[in-house]
Design an enzyme around this catalytic site. Structure first.
Site, short mmCIF file in Angstrom:
data_model
loop_
_atom_site.label_atom_id
_atom_site.label_comp_id
_atom_site.label_asym_id
_atom_site.label_seq_id
_atom_site.Cartn_x
_atom_site.Cartn_y
_atom_site.Cartn_z
N CYS A 10 54.42 45.74 42.36
CA CYS A 10 54.99 45.22 41.11
C CYS A 10 56.32 44.50 41.35
O CYS A 10 57.01 44.75 42.33
CB CYS A 10 55.17 46.35 40.11
SG CYS A 10 55.32 45.77 38.41
N ASP A 128 55.34 56.41 34.34
CA ASP A 128 56.57 56.05 35.05
C ASP A 128 57.64 57.10 34.81
O ASP A 128 57.49 58.00 33.97
CB ASP A 128 57.04 54.67 34.55
CG ASP A 128 57.82 53.91 35.62
OD1 ASP A 128 58.35 54.55 36.55
OD2 ASP A 128 57.90 52.67 35.52
#
Length: 204
Positions: A10, A128
């Protein structure tokens, strides 16, 4: 070799990083859009250039925070495969756009998952840390009670080449997501060696 765990790198910002990914068995490439607070934020024009340079098999993920319908429509037009949304999702996004969605949660909002369980537009969850993008690990045991249903589960937050095997064995996610741990020591862009080391750790 273990059962295949999908790999997402990412926060791409440079064309050269697409070349790193093209040489490795990476499944997803994430790009941060419409979020100037992030040092990894790029423009749609930059994203289009990165998308063009990635091999077709790598799915392109637009990472956004509380986007507007207009922003999501622009993301669709840009050629992204998946939309990863952090924070609140405008209900109109589900009715006025068609791009598949990954809903991102941090450890503070896990109780909000229920409202997305039966939404077919949400094809997966990204879990997350309390501060997304911080590179901090959270207590993976918190995910044991999460009802998976038919959603893809991606684990993010503080993963690196040293701890990702343990994370996979403990959580059994469908995929793992890394950003800060594969950046250069100065924090400016991805480090090819670190990306390769992370991918190797996931696979073996």
């Amino acid at each position: 070799m273990n059962q295949k765990t999908a790999i997402k790198i990412c926060g791409l910002t440079q064309v050269i990083e697409t070349e790193y990914l093209n040489r490795l068995p990476v499944d997803y490439a994430g790009m941060v859009l419409f979020f100037p607070k992030s040092k990894r934020n790029i423009s749609l024009e930059q994203a289009a250039e990165l998308i063009k340079n990635l091999r077709p098999e790598i799915k392109k993920v637009a990472v956004v925070v509380e986007p507007t319908v207009e922003e999501v429509l622009l993301i669709e037009q840009c050629g992204f495969d998946i939309l990863q949304i952090h924070g609140t999702v405008e209900p109109e996004i589900f009715t006025k756009t068609s791009i598949p969605i990954w809903k991102a949660f941090n450890v503070k909002d896990l109780d909000e998952i229920e409202q997305f369980q039966k939404n077919d537009r949400v094809i997966g969850y990204v879990f997350d840390a309390a501060k997304p993008g911080s590179g901090e690990v959270f207590d993976w045991n918190l995910l044991k009670k999460i009802p998976r249903g038919n959603k893809m589960i991606l684990l993010a937050g503080g993963l690196n080449a040293e701890n990702v095997r343990q994370a996979i064995e403990q959580v059994r996610p469908d995929g793992v997501d890394v950003s800060s741990a594969v950046e250069k020591d100065n924090g400016q862009g991805k480090d090819e060696g670190k990306v390769k080391k992370f991918v190797t750790s996931v696979m073996y």
